[in-house]
Scaffold this motif. Structure first.
Motif, PDB file in Angstrom:
ATOM      1  N   SER A  81       0.838  -1.217   0.000  1.00 52.87           N
ATOM      2  CA  SER A  81       0.000   0.000   0.000  1.00 52.87           C
ATOM      3  C   SER A  81       0.866   1.258   0.000  1.00 52.87           C
ATOM      4  CB  SER A  81      -0.901   0.023   1.246  1.00 52.87           C
ATOM      5  OG  SER A  81      -1.738  -1.102   1.296  1.00 52.87           O
ATOM      6  N   PHE A 115      -4.841   2.731  -4.826  1.00 55.08           N
ATOM      7  CA  PHE A 115      -4.122   4.009  -4.816  1.00 55.08           C
ATOM      8  C   PHE A 115      -3.517   4.410  -6.155  1.00 55.08           C
ATOM      9  CE2 PHE A 115      -3.685   1.820  -0.704  1.00 55.08           C
ATOM     10  CZ  PHE A 115      -4.472   2.655   0.061  1.00 55.08           C
ATOM     11  N   THR A 224       0.598   8.893   8.191  1.00 55.14           N
ATOM     12  CA  THR A 224       1.901   9.441   8.582  1.00 55.14           C
ATOM     13  C   THR A 224       2.992   8.374   8.612  1.00 55.14           C
ATOM     14  OG1 THR A 224       0.760  11.080   9.916  1.00 55.14           O
ATOM     15  CG2 THR A 224       3.108  10.755  10.381  1.00 55.14           C
TER      16      THR A 224
ATOM     17  N   SER B  81      -4.121   7.195  12.172  1.00 56.87           N
ATOM     18  CA  SER B  81      -4.590   7.240  10.779  1.00 56.87           C
ATOM     19  C   SER B  81      -5.689   6.205  10.535  1.00 56.87           C
ATOM     20  CB  SER B  81      -3.424   6.956   9.814  1.00 56.87           C
ATOM     21  OG  SER B  81      -2.383   7.889   9.979  1.00 56.87           O
ATOM     22  N   ASP B 111      -2.854  13.590  12.726  1.00 56.06           N
ATOM     23  CA  ASP B 111      -2.774  12.498  11.752  1.00 56.06           C
ATOM     24  C   ASP B 111      -4.144  12.202  11.134  1.00 56.06           C
ATOM     25  OD1 ASP B 111      -0.090  12.249  12.227  1.00 56.06           O
ATOM     26  OD2 ASP B 111      -0.184  10.286  13.180  1.00 56.06           O
ATOM     27  N   ALA B 114      -6.105  14.154   7.699  1.00 63.21           N
ATOM     28  CA  ALA B 114      -6.026  13.804   6.276  1.00 63.21           C
ATOM     29  C   ALA B 114      -7.259  13.015   5.832  1.00 63.21           C
ATOM     30  CB  ALA B 114      -4.764  12.987   6.004  1.00 63.21           C
ATOM     31  N   PHE B 115      -7.957  12.420   6.778  1.00 61.04           N
ATOM     32  CA  PHE B 115      -9.009  11.456   6.422  1.00 61.04           C
ATOM     33  C   PHE B 115     -10.398  11.822   6.921  1.00 61.04           C
ATOM     34  CE2 PHE B 115      -4.924   9.299   7.163  1.00 61.04           C
ATOM     35  CZ  PHE B 115      -4.642   8.946   5.859  1.00 61.04           C
ATOM     36  N   GLU B 220     -12.729   3.239   1.080  1.00 57.47           N
ATOM     37  CA  GLU B 220     -12.192   2.400   0.005  1.00 57.47           C
ATOM     38  C   GLU B 220     -10.671   2.475  -0.055  1.00 57.47           C
ATOM     39  OE1 GLU B 220     -14.319   3.312  -3.675  1.00 57.47           O
ATOM     40  OE2 GLU B 220     -16.148   3.114  -2.456  1.00 57.47           O
ATOM     41  N   LYS B 221     -10.148   3.656   0.200  1.00 57.05           N
ATOM     42  CA  LYS B 221      -8.696   3.820   0.126  1.00 57.05           C
ATOM     43  C   LYS B 221      -8.037   3.577   1.478  1.00 57.05           C
ATOM     44  CE  LYS B 221      -8.737   6.621  -3.967  1.00 57.05           C
ATOM     45  NZ  LYS B 221      -7.815   7.331  -4.849  1.00 57.05           N
ATOM     46  N   THR B 222      -8.371   2.462   2.083  1.00 50.63           N
ATOM     47  CA  THR B 222      -7.728   2.071   3.335  1.00 50.63           C
ATOM     48  C   THR B 222      -6.652   1.028   3.037  1.00 50.63           C
ATOM     49  OG1 THR B 222      -9.807   2.418   4.534  1.00 50.63           O
ATOM     50  CG2 THR B 222      -8.128   1.071   5.629  1.00 50.63           C
ATOM     51  N   PRO B 223      -5.396   1.275   3.418  1.00 43.97           N
ATOM     52  CA  PRO B 223      -4.381   0.229   3.237  1.00 43.97           C
ATOM     53  C   PRO B 223      -4.859  -1.082   3.867  1.00 43.97           C
ATOM     54  CG  PRO B 223      -3.347   2.300   3.859  1.00 43.97           C
ATOM     55  CD  PRO B 223      -4.837   2.515   3.974  1.00 43.97           C
TER      56      PRO B 223
END
Lengths: 362, 362
Positions: A81, A115, A224, B81, B111, B114-115, B220-223
């Motif tokens: 990721s 991503f 981060t 995060s 942190d 951003a989300f 959806e964009k979660t590692p």
């Protein structure tokens, strides 16, 4: 206690002298009266451990000055990721190229797809990953952010024995199951990374080696601790690092230097792999999984005539103190992982066992 | 070797019997002839370690059935995060509420920004974090995804001695520096998490305890490895877990059960903190950092009359085998971290040293 030889694919065996040293200084690190795992990641004693590990890695790889050495949480999988989060913006269309040579190569692009725009330019899936597909320069779109390969396939045992030419596109390599097993010219890569738990130390953390011009381009929505630029700025101490993993890796790197470095260990690895592959090639009983020209030296995967014989082989091997030879759950069969730390004596013990087993069960 | 008492804030000391056990079985875990750090995270022997750690944590906390116990890479900071990535979608506007009671509480919302749409509803920054601000029900916007608090401030030593009422908004708590130090009703929380490296084990990993109805909503964009739903599905083995950290945490949890559980250790923690706070309160020489009603039992921060005396105190304390008493680099002064594993003997040794020092240097 009888000597056990551990062929596990990872978390894998570490050098015996390293394991002994950890035990000896477990309750009293460096005369402090406390354990290495009980001191601050910001203590000067730990800082020395971290800096020495980085220095020794640099020595072992002849790493050019313009490459940074980072320790990032979560092993190689977390980098699946982190890589597009850090690098996809290099390409206007966020196009990232991947080559599929096994399960982990596939997971790398699966995780990345959230991503970036993943393009798989080559795959050996249709021949059950028995080879490394050819990658010609024309296949490497020059507007891509990077080309990602998995240099050694832990499950099947295949390895890139030469690396693709990528022009201006940075070549990114997951070297988890072979890092420091052979001499590699790091200057050909934009980034090389590896989970520690096979050739370097315990699990939970990855080493990430990245060319400094690739920093500074992370997506805004990058956690981060997955931001390589931040990690570089803080020398991998943005938060509390996995201090035990870095300490143990440092001991393994010192052990490698003591062995004569990577060129010396590469010769040993070739000799060890040759013992097993010679036996497989001269036998009708064992069948190698990988085409000979794509074989690596770290993971030797093979089959016996039947699944029943494989089950019996594993059972008897375990009783003979040859541990963890079962193939990955996705493919079955037998796999001998013979990383840097595996002594020739272990390989010979396995080879003798294989010959005896074949004789008795033919 | 003289006994060293380790007051480090983290990575912190672990129970002596746990450290001894690790050393004893270092080269031969469970009769396997290999180390716990050299076996697969999918080996049945490691699976048992993981399941027992989860069971014991459940026992120790009387955790309701509808809470899941996860181990996530990267310590508490990674969850700063991961939390908005997993939970912000609960709110249409992605509004997430935060309370600032110290440096880590501040980093948590930095942190997260951003989300999600961070809203800080209370802060004690203007009184230098000497207290926990009051949070009334009206302050908790009912359209928020969650309210995040840091239950114990490692740097200053303040603690929530009662928890806010949040209505339908899940209360999320970073308990890193006090987890399992006192009886807490987990059913009042949507999620409690903690880096392991203070009260549970070595660094690099966090335990995340989450109510199951909060799963299934990740962005959806979660590692992949930050996705709590995925971690739950794979019982924290989506990739190679930090096996050493989970193993060690398991031993610490067993030790806690052997001590009589959390209620018993809470009494000991109160007695230990009382020794130091009674000394501070009865002295004109030492000044506590935190208002008495917001004191916790884990981190006792205080000042001496001058910075010079503090430097001398630290030097002499080190010589007297009282290790790592320096306050956090952001605030200075003295900090004694007295987590579950610190015996009363260590606290008494420190108290005696403090009294002697004050006498000699008044």
């Amino acid at each position: 206690m009888a000597k056990v030889f551990n062929f596990g694919a990872g978390p894998a065996m570490l050098p015996e002298s390293v394991m002994q040293q950890i035990r000896e200084e477990w309750l009293d690190f460096s005369g402090m009266g406390v354990s290495i795992i009980e001191i601050s990641h910001r203590a000067k004693e730990f800082e020395q451990v971290l800096l020495k590990a980085q220095d020794d890695f640099r020595k072992l790889t002849n790493l050019p000055e313009n490459y940074k050495i980072l320790f990032i949480h979560g092993g190689a999988r977390m980098q699946f990721s982190a890589l597009p989060l850090n690098l996809a913006r290099r390409s206007e269309s966020k196009k990232c190229l991947y080559v599929e040579t096994g399960n982990f190569a596939k997971l790398a692009n699966k995780d990345a797809a959230a991503f970036c725009d993943v393009k798989v330019i080559a795959s050996s899936a249709d021949t059950n990953y028995d080879r490394i597909p050819e990658i010609t320069p024309e296949m490497v779109d020059q507007d891509a952010a990077y080309l990602h390969i998995t240099t050694n396939n832990t499950i099947y045992g295949s390895r890139y024995n030469s690396f693709p030419e990528t022009g201006a596109v940075p070549l990114i390599a997951d070297q988890t199951s072979e890092i420091l097993s052979r001499v590699v010219d790091y200057s050909k890569f934009g980034c090389i990374y590896a989970g520690l738990q096979k050739n370097l130390g315990p699990s939970g953390t990855a080493i990430v080696v990245i060319r400094e011009d690739l920093l500074g381009q992370a997506a805004e929505k990058t956690p981060t601790l997955l931001n390589y630029t931040q990690a570089d700025k803080d020398n991998s101490l943005t938060n509390t690092a996995n201090t035990f993993a870095i300490y143990t890796t440092g001991l393994v790197l010192q052990w490698l230097l003591d062995q004569g470095g990577v060129a010396a260990i590469e010769k040993q690895n070739e000799a060890k792999a040759k013992v097993l592959y010679d036996l497989i090639d001269s036998s009708d009983y064992f069948r190698g999984v990988i085409l000979p020209e794509f074989r690596g030296t770290m993971n030797v995967s093979f089959n016996l005539p039947t699944a029943e014989l494989e089950a019996q082989f594993l059972k008897e091997a375990g009783a003979a103190n040859l541990y963890a030879l079962k193939g990955h759950r996705s493919v079955g069969g037998i796999r001998a992982s013979i990383y840097n730390a595996m002594p020739m004596a272990g390989v010979e013990a396995l080879a003798n066992f294989m010959q005896d087993f074949a004789k008795k069960n033919s």
